[in-house]
Scaffold this motif. Sequence first.
Motif, PDB file in Angstrom:
ATOM      1  N   PHE A   1       0.864  -1.182   0.000  1.00 21.66           N
ATOM      2  CA  PHE A   1       0.000   0.000   0.000  1.00 21.66           C
ATOM      3  C   PHE A   1       0.898   1.228   0.000  1.00 21.66           C
ATOM      4  O   PHE A   1       1.640   1.481   0.944  1.00 21.66           O
ATOM      5  N   HIS A   2       0.825   1.974  -1.079  1.00 18.27           N
ATOM      6  CA  HIS A   2       1.653   3.175  -1.167  1.00 18.27           C
ATOM      7  C   HIS A   2       0.954   4.216  -2.010  1.00 18.27           C
ATOM      8  O   HIS A   2      -0.002   3.936  -2.708  1.00 18.27           O
ATOM      9  N   ARG A   3       1.464   5.454  -1.902  1.00 17.45           N
ATOM     10  CA  ARG A   3       0.744   6.554  -2.540  1.00 17.45           C
ATOM     11  C   ARG A   3       1.128   6.751  -3.985  1.00 17.45           C
ATOM     12  O   ARG A   3       0.296   7.078  -4.808  1.00 17.45           O
ATOM     13  N   THR A   4       2.394   6.642  -4.309  1.00 14.16           N
ATOM     14  CA  THR A   4       2.767   6.684  -5.723  1.00 14.16           C
ATOM     15  C   THR A   4       3.561   5.418  -6.019  1.00 14.16           C
ATOM     16  O   THR A   4       4.066   4.756  -5.102  1.00 14.16           O
ATOM     17  N   ALA A   5       3.677   5.127  -7.299  1.00 22.53           N
ATOM     18  CA  ALA A   5       4.258   3.852  -7.706  1.00 22.53           C
ATOM     19  C   ALA A   5       5.652   3.641  -7.122  1.00 22.53           C
ATOM     20  O   ALA A   5       6.013   2.534  -6.756  1.00 22.53           O
TER      21      ALA A   5
ATOM     22  N   SER B   1       6.935   5.161  -4.395  1.00 24.93           N
ATOM     23  CA  SER B   1       7.166   5.536  -3.001  1.00 24.93           C
ATOM     24  C   SER B   1       7.161   4.316  -2.084  1.00 24.93           C
ATOM     25  O   SER B   1       6.711   3.235  -2.452  1.00 24.93           O
ATOM     26  N   TRP B   2       7.680   4.528  -0.883  1.00 25.72           N
ATOM     27  CA  TRP B   2       7.786   3.448   0.100  1.00 25.72           C
ATOM     28  C   TRP B   2       6.400   2.927   0.466  1.00 25.72           C
ATOM     29  O   TRP B   2       5.417   3.643   0.387  1.00 25.72           O
TER      30      TRP B   2
ATOM     31  N   LEU C   1      -4.768  -0.272   8.436  1.00 21.85           N
ATOM     32  CA  LEU C   1      -4.353  -0.819   7.132  1.00 21.85           C
ATOM     33  C   LEU C   1      -3.789  -2.221   7.274  1.00 21.85           C
ATOM     34  O   LEU C   1      -4.033  -3.096   6.440  1.00 21.85           O
TER      35      LEU C   1
ATOM     36  N   VAL D   1      -6.686  -4.636   7.338  1.00 23.49           N
ATOM     37  CA  VAL D   1      -7.370  -4.763   6.043  1.00 23.49           C
ATOM     38  C   VAL D   1      -6.471  -5.449   5.019  1.00 23.49           C
ATOM     39  O   VAL D   1      -6.891  -6.355   4.293  1.00 23.49           O
ATOM     40  N   LEU D   2      -5.219  -5.017   4.981  1.00 28.22           N
ATOM     41  CA  LEU D   2      -4.319  -5.529   3.946  1.00 28.22           C
ATOM     42  C   LEU D   2      -3.895  -6.967   4.218  1.00 28.22           C
ATOM     43  O   LEU D   2      -3.679  -7.752   3.295  1.00 28.22           O
TER      44      LEU D   2
ATOM     45  N   TYR E   1      -1.842  14.397  -4.349  1.00 33.01           N
ATOM     46  CA  TYR E   1      -0.493  14.048  -3.890  1.00 33.01           C
ATOM     47  C   TYR E   1       0.282  15.155  -3.175  1.00 33.01           C
ATOM     48  O   TYR E   1       0.892  14.922  -2.145  1.00 33.01           O
TER      49      TYR E   1
ATOM     50  N   LEU F   1       5.328  14.311  -2.572  1.00 29.45           N
ATOM     51  CA  LEU F   1       5.056  13.322  -3.625  1.00 29.45           C
ATOM     52  C   LEU F   1       4.546  13.989  -4.891  1.00 29.45           C
ATOM     53  O   LEU F   1       3.593  14.765  -4.850  1.00 29.45           O
TER      54      LEU F   1
ATOM     55  N   ALA G   1       3.129   6.289 -14.054  1.00 35.41           N
ATOM     56  CA  ALA G   1       2.562   5.061 -13.515  1.00 35.41           C
ATOM     57  C   ALA G   1       1.358   5.316 -12.614  1.00 35.41           C
ATOM     58  O   ALA G   1       0.546   4.426 -12.388  1.00 35.41           O
ATOM     59  N   ASP G   2       1.248   6.534 -12.102  1.00 39.08           N
ATOM     60  CA  ASP G   2       0.167   6.842 -11.170  1.00 39.08           C
ATOM     61  C   ASP G   2      -1.029   7.495 -11.844  1.00 39.08           C
ATOM     62  O   ASP G   2      -2.024   7.794 -11.185  1.00 39.08           O
TER      63      ASP G   2
END
Lengths: 296, 778
Positions: free
Chosen positions: A187-191, A193-194, A281, A284-285, B680, B700, B705-706
Amino acid sequence: MIPAAFDYVRPQTLEEAAMALAEAGEDAKVLAGGQSLLPLLRLRLSYPSSLVDVGRLSELHGVRDEGDHVFIGAATTHYDVVHSPVVQAECPLVAMATATVADPQVRHRGTFGGSLAHADPAGDLPAVAVALDCAFVARSASGGEREIPASEFFVDYLEPALRADEILVGVKVPKLGPGWGYHYEKFHRTAQSWAIVGVAAAVRRSNGSIEEARIGLTNMGPTPVRASAVEEALRGTPITVPVPGGGNGGPDPIRDACGEAAAGTSPPADLHAQPDYRRHLARVLTHRAVLSAARA
Amino acid sequence: MTEVGRARRRKEDARLVTGRTRWTDNIQMPGMLYVAFLRSPMAHARITRVDTSAARGRPGVVAVYSGRDFAAEQGSLPCAWPVSEDVVIPDHPPMAVSEVRYVGEAVACVVATDRYKAADALDAIEVDYEPLPAVLDMREALTEDSPKVHESGNKAFTWTFSGGDIDAAFTGAPVVVEREYVQQRLIPTAMEPRAVVASTDGETFTIYSATQIPHVLRVMLAVTTGIPEHKLRVIAPDVGGGFGSKLQVTAEEVLTLLITRRLGKPVKWTESRSEGNLTVHHGRDQIQRISVAAERDGRLRGIKVDLLADMGAYLMLVTPGVPLLGAFMYNGIYKMDAYHFACTGVFTTKMPTDAYRGAGRPEATYALERVMDELAAELGMDPMEIRRRNWIRHEEFPYTTIAGLTYDSGNYEAATDRAMTLFGYDKLRAEQADRRERRDPVQLGIGISTYTEMCGLAPSRVLGSLAYGAGGWEHANVRMLPTGKVEVVTGSSPHGQGHVTAWSQIAADALGVPFEDVSVIHGDTAIATKGMDTYGSRSLVVGGMAVLQACEKVKEKARQVAAHMLEASADDVEFDQGSFRVRGTGAAKTIQEIAFAVFAAHDLPDGFEPRLDADATFDPENFSFPHGTHLCAIEVDTETGQSRIRSYVAVDDVGKVVNPLIVEGQVHGGLAQGIAQALYEEAVYDSEGNLLTTTMADYLIPSAADLPDFVTDRTETPATSNPLGVKGVGEAGTIASTPAVVNAIVDALRPHGVHDVRMPCTPERIWRTLQSVNGGAA
């Protein structure tokens, strides 16, 4: 990148590297793909006196089938791990998680061992290592080679159980054998990101029930966490097919078991998530990861 | 076939993508020195001591300066937009002398023989600070007992604007909806960091800068440093993106120039990404209170806006003007009886804000389009229907709005119909109903944004009436070379937009020469001597017009020569596809032949000056008003708060299109940036005024990709305010997309009782919003 000054050596063999590291002293750092270390140098958060570059040592490269386990050389790139037929066939959870590491550029440069030795609990691979009970092979000039079990490898935040003069040679990933399903839920915010939270799940099924589960959690504490309470609760749980879009009412033993996912964790607070949200999370995850693994 | 309208691949790109580039940081000069800045770790403090002596002894160090060393000569960084009578423009030293007012403000610098040594020696500078209270919250800053950012207080200015009788519109209105929206602080993230190189021959100075505004910068640097304008040359070499962040006169530009003046050596500064996050001017950061009064049938009576705009610690080049650029846009495409706008600019101890892609219009469009959805929900109407009932109909153009602008052309019906078809609006609404019915944990939301914006900055007289410090014209010089090739010199300063290609297309058509035969020169005040530079979606509608007009002048000169050579009257000479023909005969001369004849000058009409070139300076008569309809479908996972854009349709009307490929690129990039604000991006300061988002792991920005595959299309309603019929496109995507995305998220969650999610709509924020409305049972 404008780091502080440091010495740099690139030994030709593992033995030379171990010697170089021993000679360089406490403040030296091992450099492989540089994807974790160089950002720290760039930000001047790390001031190593010297870097011992092991990235090109052939002894640290490649994947080998060694019978009851797969050996992954520490300097094998993420890209090579993901594309290894042996990894894909014998330890698919490793392949799944590695495929989610950062972005393609990082996966071409970054190394399997480097990522693990960095011991960042937000990294994707530590949770897999603890879930699968991997063994870490380390080597030093004075002490030779030793194995460290994954359960002891991650001491604290960014602190592996490697001595200052030890180089991580590779990781033994046990083959779990038939009947297992796998899933890595990130689960992350952008492709790139951590993971805010990640769940590495391996599930052994038998007669429509979960016989055994292994679950590692990413970024739920200063080290990767084994969700033992969930593993315990899942044992013998029937794998029900959920009603599409439903899930309301009716017993759901897998969901109930996964409600324990945050037990005993101490997740961090940062800009992307507070601890209570991470705990939510995780529950759920974990449920999603277990269901996916059970149905894989 | 005409060039204008062709999807030409950009002339710029082969060079750019193969690395044959010249960024400011690539420039090397013999004896070059490097500067590194020591920046304040305190949001607000008095500087009681700066000791540079230890740093001076470090290896490779040539000089170390503190603010005191420049105090007599550094001047104050300029603010060119004193918006109101009551505006307070505090002194803004490029390097702090006695007080720092935001984390990142330069307090000292090291000049060394390489950039590593310069950075290393920063550690050896000792600075003593006496802490002063940070001022971070705008509302608190305006209270009586708040600590002050500046002696004069925390209010920078107030500015109001009205159209119609607002009290009448709200008194007795059947429906009033009032909302508050927060425009979070954003950090413009151009791919190329800022960089400056200054050099001198002892008498004149040349400054290379990653800037959008070489011409404006030259004027401002001359005024700030006292270096006479004619002794100062500014060059913007290849510049890798700006989005407004390089529409600035920066402390680093001034200081690099001053160091060069002092040492007589070339000096370079290049920021790191983290340094940039701290000290590139930030964008947005407003609190918007918007009220709308309407009839029960959805017809708008009036809109009231009360705005707080965070200036940060100082007023930079156009800081206070940014909210004004939105002031005329809160009515959008809608008709209403009254409008009232009030804005207060507030000082805080943060990095100053200034123009960021859209500058004022994204904020206005966001609040308006969000509140239109809220009004629709309040009235139980479909959000598109309420828009239809209020927008200016095609046959009503030109239309003078309640904010006093005259929209020259538009066709909101056509753009909307096209968007609805491409989107499959009814089908998605049916799926939404089905998911709601099933209580699917993944809900679907549909977001609408029917936007317009004012761009193409700007008619000089209008800018003057708004107290802006400069005009809004643009300049071009077009010259035919002896061999028939063409050079176009433009005052616009490209940093990724594709001027070279678009200007080539315009000139090729106007002069009847091949596209390949045109070259475009820009970005150097010694060569492109006159210009007003690039921002505010102005290049094509203002600069492109200047190019066209200069071409027309060249053509008229050529016609005189053609008539002379063909022994005909100029009135009988027709121009078609590069040839001048005597009407009714076969006699013709190509423009290339004429170019050579002018060069030779052996046989020209009496009194004809032997040159085939012309200048043109175009001052637009009106703003440009692109518009469009954007539709966004988003899936929201109510268990995790994660949202995923499933489809995005953008139908834009930017009038006549010179190059569809460039328009497409602008729309895609604009969408990405607007979506980024929705989902973001956010600059976060902690309670002591430290910026927490100093790396791209914390701040961010989405990558390809997003983002979804965008569905884009256009309708084409030519502008009537310029002969090309073109409208600006550089900011439209950013302006339109942010409300479309947030409207979709809110629409997905409205049955849960949600009517707002603060931007950026992060998974955690969506989850917490659901927690709060569900009493913790999400």
